[in-house]
Design a protein around this motif. Structure first.
Motif, PDB file in Angstrom:
ATOM      1  N   CYS A 144       2.492  -1.803  14.463  1.00 56.17           N
ATOM      2  CA  CYS A 144       2.339  -0.916  15.608  1.00 56.17           C
ATOM      3  C   CYS A 144       0.979  -1.194  16.251  1.00 56.17           C
ATOM      4  O   CYS A 144      -0.056  -1.107  15.588  1.00 56.17           O
ATOM      5  CB  CYS A 144       2.446   0.537  15.163  1.00 56.17           C
ATOM      6  SG  CYS A 144       2.504   1.661  16.565  1.00 56.17           S
ATOM      7  N   VAL A 203      -0.166   3.765  19.580  1.00 61.85           N
ATOM      8  CA  VAL A 203       0.529   5.002  19.233  1.00 61.85           C
ATOM      9  C   VAL A 203       0.310   6.044  20.318  1.00 61.85           C
ATOM     10  O   VAL A 203      -0.624   5.973  21.110  1.00 61.85           O
ATOM     11  CB  VAL A 203       0.061   5.568  17.853  1.00 61.85           C
ATOM     12  CG1 VAL A 203       0.486   4.660  16.726  1.00 61.85           C
ATOM     13  CG2 VAL A 203      -1.411   5.822  17.835  1.00 61.85           C
ATOM     14  N   VAL A 208       2.627  13.136  20.367  1.00 62.19           N
ATOM     15  CA  VAL A 208       3.666  13.937  21.018  1.00 62.19           C
ATOM     16  C   VAL A 208       3.051  15.211  21.592  1.00 62.19           C
ATOM     17  O   VAL A 208       2.262  15.899  20.933  1.00 62.19           O
ATOM     18  CB  VAL A 208       4.793  14.282  20.018  1.00 62.19           C
ATOM     19  CG1 VAL A 208       5.821  15.216  20.645  1.00 62.19           C
ATOM     20  CG2 VAL A 208       5.463  13.016  19.505  1.00 62.19           C
ATOM     21  N   CYS A 249      12.134  11.875  22.371  1.00 62.45           N
ATOM     22  CA  CYS A 249      12.105  10.432  22.115  1.00 62.45           C
ATOM     23  C   CYS A 249      12.479   9.671  23.375  1.00 62.45           C
ATOM     24  O   CYS A 249      11.854   8.659  23.709  1.00 62.45           O
ATOM     25  CB  CYS A 249      13.061  10.077  20.969  1.00 62.45           C
ATOM     26  SG  CYS A 249      12.495  10.598  19.347  1.00 62.45           S
ATOM     27  N   ASN A 266      10.124   2.716  15.402  1.00 65.46           N
ATOM     28  CA  ASN A 266       9.983   4.065  14.845  1.00 65.46           C
ATOM     29  C   ASN A 266      11.185   4.411  13.972  1.00 65.46           C
ATOM     30  O   ASN A 266      11.904   5.383  14.227  1.00 65.46           O
ATOM     31  CB  ASN A 266       9.865   5.100  15.980  1.00 65.46           C
ATOM     32  CG  ASN A 266       8.604   4.937  16.771  1.00 65.46           C
ATOM     33  OD1 ASN A 266       7.519   5.223  16.302  1.00 65.46           O
ATOM     34  ND2 ASN A 266       8.750   4.438  17.998  1.00 65.46           N
ATOM     35  N   VAL A 299      11.428   8.118  12.446  1.00 64.90           N
ATOM     36  CA  VAL A 299      11.211   9.279  13.308  1.00 64.90           C
ATOM     37  C   VAL A 299      12.531  10.013  13.499  1.00 64.90           C
ATOM     38  O   VAL A 299      13.550   9.413  13.839  1.00 64.90           O
ATOM     39  CB  VAL A 299      10.619   8.853  14.678  1.00 64.90           C
ATOM     40  CG1 VAL A 299      10.611  10.012  15.652  1.00 64.90           C
ATOM     41  CG2 VAL A 299       9.223   8.306  14.497  1.00 64.90           C
ATOM     42  N   CYS A 345      14.225  12.227  15.863  1.00 64.12           N
ATOM     43  CA  CYS A 345      14.082  12.660  17.256  1.00 64.12           C
ATOM     44  C   CYS A 345      14.483  14.119  17.472  1.00 64.12           C
ATOM     45  O   CYS A 345      14.040  14.749  18.431  1.00 64.12           O
ATOM     46  CB  CYS A 345      14.881  11.736  18.176  1.00 64.12           C
ATOM     47  SG  CYS A 345      14.145  10.081  18.296  1.00 64.12           S
ATOM     48  N   LEU A 396      10.937  16.402  16.549  1.00 61.36           N
ATOM     49  CA  LEU A 396       9.583  15.992  16.954  1.00 61.36           C
ATOM     50  C   LEU A 396       8.673  17.210  16.951  1.00 61.36           C
ATOM     51  O   LEU A 396       9.109  18.327  17.233  1.00 61.36           O
ATOM     52  CB  LEU A 396       9.592  15.394  18.363  1.00 61.36           C
ATOM     53  CG  LEU A 396      10.200  14.013  18.544  1.00 61.36           C
ATOM     54  CD1 LEU A 396      10.074  13.589  20.010  1.00 61.36           C
ATOM     55  CD2 LEU A 396       9.542  12.993  17.658  1.00 61.36           C
ATOM     56  N   GLN A 441       2.523  14.717  16.571  1.00 56.85           N
ATOM     57  CA  GLN A 441       3.136  13.641  15.775  1.00 56.85           C
ATOM     58  C   GLN A 441       2.828  12.305  16.445  1.00 56.85           C
ATOM     59  O   GLN A 441       2.887  12.178  17.664  1.00 56.85           O
ATOM     60  CB  GLN A 441       4.650  13.853  15.693  1.00 56.85           C
ATOM     61  CG  GLN A 441       5.383  12.810  14.882  1.00 56.85           C
ATOM     62  CD  GLN A 441       6.880  13.111  14.760  1.00 56.85           C
ATOM     63  OE1 GLN A 441       7.393  14.069  15.353  1.00 56.85           O
ATOM     64  NE2 GLN A 441       7.567  12.297  13.994  1.00 56.85           N
ATOM     65  N   TRP A 442       2.453  11.321  15.634  1.00 57.42           N
ATOM     66  CA  TRP A 442       2.155   9.995  16.163  1.00 57.42           C
ATOM     67  C   TRP A 442       3.434   9.176  16.241  1.00 57.42           C
ATOM     68  O   TRP A 442       4.171   9.049  15.275  1.00 57.42           O
ATOM     69  CB  TRP A 442       1.136   9.268  15.273  1.00 57.42           C
ATOM     70  CG  TRP A 442      -0.211   9.904  15.309  1.00 57.42           C
ATOM     71  CD1 TRP A 442      -0.791  10.623  14.322  1.00 57.42           C
ATOM     72  CD2 TRP A 442      -1.135   9.890  16.395  1.00 57.42           C
ATOM     73  NE1 TRP A 442      -2.029  11.080  14.706  1.00 57.42           N
ATOM     74  CE2 TRP A 442      -2.275  10.628  15.983  1.00 57.42           C
ATOM     75  CE3 TRP A 442      -1.134   9.342  17.661  1.00 57.42           C
ATOM     76  CZ2 TRP A 442      -3.382  10.819  16.800  1.00 57.42           C
ATOM     77  CZ3 TRP A 442      -2.244   9.545  18.474  1.00 57.42           C
ATOM     78  CH2 TRP A 442      -3.346  10.268  18.047  1.00 57.42           C
ATOM     79  N   ILE A 443       3.670   8.621  17.415  1.00 59.75           N
ATOM     80  CA  ILE A 443       4.834   7.795  17.690  1.00 59.75           C
ATOM     81  C   ILE A 443       4.348   6.419  18.126  1.00 59.75           C
ATOM     82  O   ILE A 443       3.453   6.297  18.956  1.00 59.75           O
ATOM     83  CB  ILE A 443       5.696   8.399  18.831  1.00 59.75           C
ATOM     84  CG1 ILE A 443       6.169   9.805  18.484  1.00 59.75           C
ATOM     85  CG2 ILE A 443       6.872   7.498  19.168  1.00 59.75           C
ATOM     86  CD1 ILE A 443       7.144   9.892  17.364  1.00 59.75           C
ATOM     87  N   CYS A 444       4.953   5.377  17.554  1.00 60.32           N
ATOM     88  CA  CYS A 444       4.599   4.020  17.945  1.00 60.32           C
ATOM     89  C   CYS A 444       5.273   3.706  19.271  1.00 60.32           C
ATOM     90  O   CYS A 444       6.477   3.919  19.440  1.00 60.32           O
ATOM     91  CB  CYS A 444       5.071   3.033  16.868  1.00 60.32           C
ATOM     92  SG  CYS A 444       4.588   1.321  17.219  1.00 60.32           S
TER      93      CYS A 444
END
Length: 103
Positions: A53, A56, A59, A65, A83, A86, A88, A91, A95-98
């Motif tokens: 990743c 990031v 959220v 998502c 991800n 994750v 969806c 969420l 929250q860290w999302i790539c």
């Protein structure tokens, strides 16, 4: 004469015991050799490829998502591949999302 016959019988008996022992040992060695040479396949799942990743995103309230993927120009397949863990539907803010990387 009886003594000589008894000795001969004992010699024959010990020869047959020796032959039997050698036959058993040879059989066991053959069995072990065949068992060791058999190729056994195991259903071991391969380790997943390493995820890398590069960027990031945290959220925010109201993000989904789909909206995150769309905002960063990702298809749903690309988003899911970077991800994979994750959920969806769950969420949460922070929250860290790539959003940029490779799988």
């Amino acid at each position: 004469m009886k003594e000589q016959k008894r000795t001969c019988n004992m010699a024959k008996s010990s020869n047959s015991k020796s032959s039997l022992c050698i036959l058993i040992i040879f059989s066991l060695l053959l069995i072990l050799t065949v068992a060791e040479s058999r190729q056994v396949s195991h259903n071991i799942a391969e380790a997943p490829a390493a995820l890398i990743c590069d960027l990031v995103f945290g959220v925010n309230s109201g993000d989904t998502c789909f909206s995150i993927a769309q905002g960063f120009g990702l298809s749903s397949g690309e988003f899911e591949s970077i991800n994979p863990n994750v959920n969806c539907a769950a969420l949460f803010v922070g929250q860290w999302i790539c959003v940029e990387g490779s799988s």
